[in-house]
Motif scaffolding. Structure first.
Motif, PDB file in Angstrom:
ATOM      1  N   VAL A   1      26.407  -0.357  23.215  1.00 55.41           N
ATOM      2  CA  VAL A   1      26.309   0.264  21.887  1.00 55.41           C
ATOM      3  C   VAL A   1      24.855   0.315  21.446  1.00 55.41           C
ATOM      4  O   VAL A   1      24.346   1.348  20.986  1.00 55.41           O
ATOM      5  N   SER A   2      24.158  -0.819  21.573  1.00 55.77           N
ATOM      6  CA  SER A   2      22.743  -0.861  21.204  1.00 55.77           C
ATOM      7  C   SER A   2      21.935   0.102  22.057  1.00 55.77           C
ATOM      8  O   SER A   2      21.001   0.756  21.565  1.00 55.77           O
ATOM      9  N   ARG A   3      22.275   0.208  23.313  1.00 59.31           N
ATOM     10  CA  ARG A   3      21.560   1.083  24.223  1.00 59.31           C
ATOM     11  C   ARG A   3      21.697   2.540  23.798  1.00 59.31           C
ATOM     12  O   ARG A   3      20.731   3.307  23.809  1.00 59.31           O
ATOM     13  N   ASP A   4      22.921   2.929  23.414  1.00 61.93           N
ATOM     14  CA  ASP A   4      23.138   4.309  22.976  1.00 61.93           C
ATOM     15  C   ASP A   4      22.343   4.620  21.714  1.00 61.93           C
ATOM     16  O   ASP A   4      21.863   5.743  21.529  1.00 61.93           O
ATOM     17  N   HIS A  20       9.155   3.364  23.288  1.00 65.79           N
ATOM     18  CA  HIS A  20      10.600   3.218  23.456  1.00 65.79           C
ATOM     19  C   HIS A  20      11.029   1.855  22.907  1.00 65.79           C
ATOM     20  O   HIS A  20      10.480   0.820  23.315  1.00 65.79           O
ATOM     21  N   PRO A  21      12.016   1.811  22.016  1.00 73.11           N
ATOM     22  CA  PRO A  21      12.447   0.522  21.457  1.00 73.11           C
ATOM     23  C   PRO A  21      13.272  -0.321  22.418  1.00 73.11           C
ATOM     24  O   PRO A  21      13.416  -1.530  22.227  1.00 73.11           O
ATOM     25  N   GLY A  22      13.816   0.320  23.450  1.00 73.07           N
ATOM     26  CA  GLY A  22      14.701  -0.395  24.362  1.00 73.07           C
ATOM     27  C   GLY A  22      14.071  -1.581  25.080  1.00 73.07           C
ATOM     28  O   GLY A  22      14.641  -2.680  25.089  1.00 73.07           O
ATOM     29  N   PRO A  23      12.893  -1.406  25.710  1.00 66.02           N
ATOM     30  CA  PRO A  23      12.310  -2.525  26.449  1.00 66.02           C
ATOM     31  C   PRO A  23      12.097  -3.791  25.614  1.00 66.02           C
ATOM     32  O   PRO A  23      12.574  -4.862  26.009  1.00 66.02           O
ATOM     33  N   TRP A  67      18.780   1.286  14.982  1.00 67.14           N
ATOM     34  CA  TRP A  67      18.817  -0.104  15.462  1.00 67.14           C
ATOM     35  C   TRP A  67      18.185  -1.095  14.481  1.00 67.14           C
ATOM     36  O   TRP A  67      18.248  -2.295  14.685  1.00 67.14           O
ATOM     37  N   ARG A  68      17.609  -0.591  13.389  1.00 68.41           N
ATOM     38  CA  ARG A  68      16.840  -1.458  12.497  1.00 68.41           C
ATOM     39  C   ARG A  68      17.714  -2.525  11.827  1.00 68.41           C
ATOM     40  O   ARG A  68      17.337  -3.708  11.768  1.00 68.41           O
ATOM     41  N   LYS A  69      18.883  -2.140  11.316  1.00 61.81           N
ATOM     42  CA  LYS A  69      19.742  -3.112  10.634  1.00 61.81           C
ATOM     43  C   LYS A  69      20.201  -4.221  11.577  1.00 61.81           C
ATOM     44  O   LYS A  69      20.252  -5.397  11.207  1.00 61.81           O
ATOM     45  N   ASP A  70      20.530  -3.828  12.806  1.00 60.69           N
ATOM     46  CA  ASP A  70      20.946  -4.818  13.797  1.00 60.69           C
ATOM     47  C   ASP A  70      19.805  -5.795  14.081  1.00 60.69           C
ATOM     48  O   ASP A  70      20.009  -7.009  14.175  1.00 60.69           O
ATOM     49  N   GLU A  89       8.474  -4.263  12.913  1.00 58.31           N
ATOM     50  CA  GLU A  89       7.317  -3.766  12.159  1.00 58.31           C
ATOM     51  C   GLU A  89       6.979  -2.320  12.498  1.00 58.31           C
ATOM     52  O   GLU A  89       6.479  -1.576  11.645  1.00 58.31           O
ATOM     53  N   ARG A  90       7.266  -1.904  13.706  1.00 63.33           N
ATOM     54  CA  ARG A  90       6.933  -0.527  14.093  1.00 63.33           C
ATOM     55  C   ARG A  90       8.148   0.401  14.123  1.00 63.33           C
ATOM     56  O   ARG A  90       8.035   1.549  14.536  1.00 63.33           O
ATOM     57  N   SER A  91       9.300  -0.110  13.700  1.00 61.05           N
ATOM     58  CA  SER A  91      10.503   0.723  13.688  1.00 61.05           C
ATOM     59  C   SER A  91      10.597   1.504  12.377  1.00 61.05           C
ATOM     60  O   SER A  91      10.377   0.944  11.296  1.00 61.05           O
ATOM     61  N   PRO A  92      10.929   2.792  12.427  1.00 64.30           N
ATOM     62  CA  PRO A  92      11.095   3.585  11.203  1.00 64.30           C
ATOM     63  C   PRO A  92      12.221   3.018  10.332  1.00 64.30           C
ATOM     64  O   PRO A  92      13.137   2.354  10.829  1.00 64.30           O
ATOM     65  N   GLU A  93      12.137   3.281   9.047  1.00 60.93           N
ATOM     66  CA  GLU A  93      13.146   2.762   8.118  1.00 60.93           C
ATOM     67  C   GLU A  93      14.538   3.287   8.429  1.00 60.93           C
ATOM     68  O   GLU A  93      15.544   2.620   8.175  1.00 60.93           O
ATOM     69  N   ASP A  94      14.631   4.486   8.986  1.00 64.28           N
ATOM     70  CA  ASP A  94      15.937   5.078   9.261  1.00 64.28           C
ATOM     71  C   ASP A  94      16.365   4.901  10.725  1.00 64.28           C
ATOM     72  O   ASP A  94      17.324   5.526  11.180  1.00 64.28           O
ATOM     73  N   ALA A  95      15.671   4.052  11.458  1.00 63.86           N
ATOM     74  CA  ALA A  95      16.027   3.833  12.864  1.00 63.86           C
ATOM     75  C   ALA A  95      17.424   3.223  12.947  1.00 63.86           C
ATOM     76  O   ALA A  95      17.732   2.269  12.223  1.00 63.86           O
TER      77      ALA A  95
END
Length: 217
Positions: A70-73, A152-155, A189-192, A181-187
């Protein structure tokens, strides 16, 4: 009941030796003594009244976590070349064939060496194969993905998860803090990510965030 069965086998054995084995008459006493010695040993060591035990083969516990898919998708692996490789690898992992899943993705990165999603998938598969422990090979796979696609946020996300599963909470928190810190507010995966960091803080509030070379830096 066990003794009756033993006696029956003994009589059959004697009859077989005499009639089919053509046992010479002069060896009857010696053969009988040998058989009685065997019975005596069984009486001393054996337990004919004990119930039989069925030994069932045990399988290695399945350490694959569907939450990772799920996180990967959410991190962009829904499409592209990696999709078919990752789906089949996931299927192998669900069946407990963790070594086969990792080997399958090794073939994937050989065919598509510049696909960061495949390298992330390989890192995850290696961690699962090692029962949740991060290995140098897994670290290399995550870092290779980060080198190919630094944004890429995955690694960093999955490297942090591997550290957390291995009990290296300080490294996991440092990597995830930098990713947040570098993730957009609407990303997606951010809440997780925020939830995981908050859980770490509740469990170990005084633990220092020790930075070390990590995927994505």
């Amino acid at each position: 009941m066990g003794w009756l069965i033993l006696l029956g086998f003994l009589l059959l054995l004697v009859a077989g030796l005499i009639w089919f084995g053509k046992l010479p008459r002069g060896t009857y006493e010696l053969t009988g003594a040998a058989l009685l010695l065997g019975v005596a040993g069984y009486a001393w060591q054996g337990n004919p009244g004990m119930a039989g035990v069925s030994i069932e083969p045990t399988e290695k516990p399945n350490s694959f976590d569907d939450e990772k898919t799920v996180s990967r998708d959410e991190m962009g692996e829904r499409f592209g070349t990696a999709r078919q490789w990752l789906v089949f690898s996931d299927a192998l992992n669900r069946r407990g064939k963790h070594g086969a899943a990792a080997n399958y993705l090794r073939n994937g990165v050989k065919e598509h060496p510049n696909d960061p999603d495949l390298w992330v998938g390989l890192g995850n598969a290696l961690v699962v194969h090692a029962d949740g422990i991060i290995t140098p090979a897994a670290q290399f796979a995550f870092q290779k993905a980060a080198d190919i696609s630094p944004e890429h946020p995955g690694p960093p996300f999955f490297l942090g998860m591997a550290y957390a599963q291995s009990g290296k909470i300080d490294q996991a928190r440092a990597i995830w803090t930098e990713l947040l810190e570098r993730s957009p507010e609407d990303a997606p995966w951010r809440k997780d990510l925020e939830s995981r960091l908050a859980s770490m803080e509740r469990m170990q509030p005084s633990l220092p965030a020790v930075a070390e070379p990590a995927a994505g830096n």
